[in-house]
Design a protein around this motif. Structure first.
Motif, short mmCIF file in Angstrom:
data_model
loop_
_atom_site.label_atom_id
_atom_site.label_comp_id
_atom_site.label_asym_id
_atom_site.label_seq_id
_atom_site.Cartn_x
_atom_site.Cartn_y
_atom_site.Cartn_z
N LYS A 48 4.60 -0.43 -6.76
CA LYS A 48 5.29 0.78 -6.99
C LYS A 48 6.16 1.29 -5.81
N TYR A 49 6.02 0.65 -4.58
CA TYR A 49 6.97 0.96 -3.50
C TYR A 49 7.98 -0.28 -3.51
N LEU A 50 9.29 0.18 -3.34
CA LEU A 50 10.28 -0.66 -2.96
C LEU A 50 10.11 -1.42 -1.91
N PRO A 51 10.55 -2.68 -1.62
CA PRO A 51 10.19 -3.35 -0.24
C PRO A 51 11.21 -3.01 0.75
N GLY A 52 10.71 -3.15 2.17
CA GLY A 52 11.48 -2.80 3.26
C GLY A 52 11.62 -1.39 3.65
N ILE A 53 10.77 -0.47 3.23
CA ILE A 53 11.01 0.82 3.77
C ILE A 53 10.06 0.94 4.95
N VAL B 249 6.57 -1.95 7.15
CA VAL B 249 7.57 -1.57 6.16
C VAL B 249 6.75 -1.89 4.80
N THR B 250 7.08 -1.25 3.67
CA THR B 250 6.32 -1.69 2.58
C THR B 250 6.61 -2.91 1.87
N SER B 251 5.60 -3.45 1.41
CA SER B 251 5.67 -4.78 1.15
C SER B 251 6.16 -5.14 -0.33
N GLN B 252 6.43 -6.39 -0.28
CA GLN B 252 7.08 -6.97 -1.68
C GLN B 252 6.23 -6.79 -2.88
#
Lengths: 288, 182
Positions: free
Chosen positions: A233-238, A226-229
């Motif tokens: 630029k990317y929100l976390p948890g996607i 998932v995307t990281s904290q």
């Protein structure tokens, strides 16, 4: 007979002039990005409405194309699927019981809730990249619908990409499989950080690169990334995709592997834009 | 002037097809490059100036709508248009072999230049892989599509400038060797 009075310039000089113009333009657009915006949006506003119209033809053609190429496959598949339906419906009843259990686990993770809580706007993909080299596309929503630069784009429940440029009525999205794209990811199971980068060559096999995983951890194939904290630029948890083929890289310190994206990029039609930009102001302050 | 306008319109149509229709018609993950076809054809059929003109607009559309840096695509397309214009003298209407050969070379050159500008600069060194997976398939697909576009352009040319039979004699006999004998 009239004599020609037209002034003729040797095309050589026009070529030279245009090439110099290109270099100047390149420097300007690189150095002063915002100066180019009016010209860009003028070109966009002229082209996008026409592309919107033609795109529907493209989709119809694509359906026809698929229809012929997959007709035979579909008939075979249909037989197989009918058999499967019977088996599955029996299985389904069992699974529904498990679902209650799963919901409880989800609450523990707390991640998915956050995920569903992001405000979203649906948008339609207007067109794809004109080259075979990049993976950029344009969607039919812009600042009028509250979109901003750096907003994340999803399809289904996976990450598609990020908005790199936004205009009044359209926005440009760079997908994660683009060769130039890098996303900070986290392995969901053990919070191990990694970098997911697009790769044109690997994309033929439907995978992209994952690098920078700690050399000492063992992660099995199929782990969710998932995307990281720590991404700014990317929100976390996607959800980005599933990891496989992890092995030590040439430096022998970190590991690299492949990632199968959740989203099917070959047939994107509707996407969701999360209308929330990650607040990286804190981060920027720290970097100053 | 008429030609410039018709080429501009054709460029717009090709750009729209390229971005909205052909992404759905990919074969082995590769689509043909109509813009190279149109630039190469303009240069080859009408000379260097029209090649430059068409190339400029093809590149400008791509750069303004899709690239982060404006100028690179214009540079590549203008060069392609100009180089095709240089062999304009070889143009003969009934022959498709030379233009298609020129087109294949142009598309390969386009792929190579694009690779150098955007991929090599970022340290992607495996040129052979890109050659086999992207450039050559694109070249073949483009050349096949090119046949139809050349046919269409010949047809358009005939509609716009119908061939006129020039009567011999009538006091202009001394000029007859400057005309094509019909």
């Amino acid at each position: 007979m009239r004599k020609k009075t037209k002034i003729t310039i040797d095309p050589k000089y026009i070529l030279a002039a245009v090439l110099v113009f290109c270099v100047v333009l390149g420097v300007i657009s690189y150095r002063f990005e915002d100066k180019m915006t009016p010209i860009r949006s003028a070109a966009g506003n002229a082209m996008i409405p026409m592309q919107k119209g033609i795109n529907s033809i493209g989709r119809k053609l694509s359906d026809r194309f698929d229809y012929f190429t997959t007709m035979k496959k579909t008939v075979d598949e249909n037989k197989k699927l009918k058999k499967e339906i019977a088996e599955l419906s029996a299985e389904n009843k069992l699974l529904q019981q498990d679902k209650y259990e799963l919901d409880n686990f989800r609450k523990l993770y707390d991640l998915d809730e956050q995920y569903a809580g992001y405000p979203k706007v649906a948008a339609r993909v207007i067109n794809g990249d004109p080259t075979n080299w990049n993976n950029i596309f344009i969607i039919d929503k812009g600042t009028d619908d509250g979109l901003k630069k750096n907003m994340n784009v999803m399809a289904g429940d996976g990450l598609v990409g990020i908005i790199t440029e936004v205009n009044k009525s359209y926005a440009k999205v760079r997908s994660i499989i683009d060769d130039d794209s890098n996303v900070y990811g986290t392995v969901l199971k053990n919070s191990e950080n990694c970098i997911v980068s697009g790769n044109l060559v690997r994309m033929k096999d439907g995978v992209i690169d994952v690098t920078g995983i700690d050399g000492n951890v063992e992660i099995e194939d199929g782990a969710e990334i998932v995307t990281s904290q720590i991404s700014d630029k990317y929100l976390p948890g996607i959800l980005v995709g599933y990891l496989r083929g992890l092995k030590k890289d040439s430096s022998n310190i970190t590991q690299e592997g492949y990632l199968t994206p959740v989203v099917d990029f070959s047939n994107l039609d509707m996407v969701f834009v999360i209308t929330e930009v990650k607040d990286s102001a804190e981060l920027e302050e720290m970097l100053k | 002037m008429k030609r410039y306008i018709s080429m501009l319109l054709l460029t717009i149509v090709c750009f729209l097809l390229q971005t909205s229709v052909f992404p759905h018609l990919k074969l082995t993950n590769v689509m043909p490059n109509l813009l190279v076809v149109i630039t190469s054809a303009a240069g080859f059929m009408y000379g260097r100036k029209l090649g430059l003109f068409t190339g400029f607009f093809c590149g400008a559309f791509i750069d303004l709508l899709y690239s982060s840096v404006v100028g690179v695509s214009i540079f590549i397309y203008v060069l392609i248009g100009y180089c095709n214009g240089m062999i304009n003298k070889l143009y003969f209407k009934d022959d498709l072999a030379i233009p298609l050969f020129a087109l294949a070379i142009s598309d390969l050159a386009y792929g190579f230049l694009y690779y150098v500008c955007y991929f090599l600069m970022r340290g992607r060194l495996e040129i052979l892989v890109y050659l086999i997976q992207v450039m050559i398939p694109e070249m073949i697909y483009t050349t096949v599509i090119g046949i139809f576009i050349y046919k269409f352009m010949h047809w358009l040319e005939e509609k716009m400038y119908p061939e006129q039979e020039i009567p011999l004699g009538k006091g202009e006999a001394e000029k007859q060797d400057t005309y094509h004998v019909v």
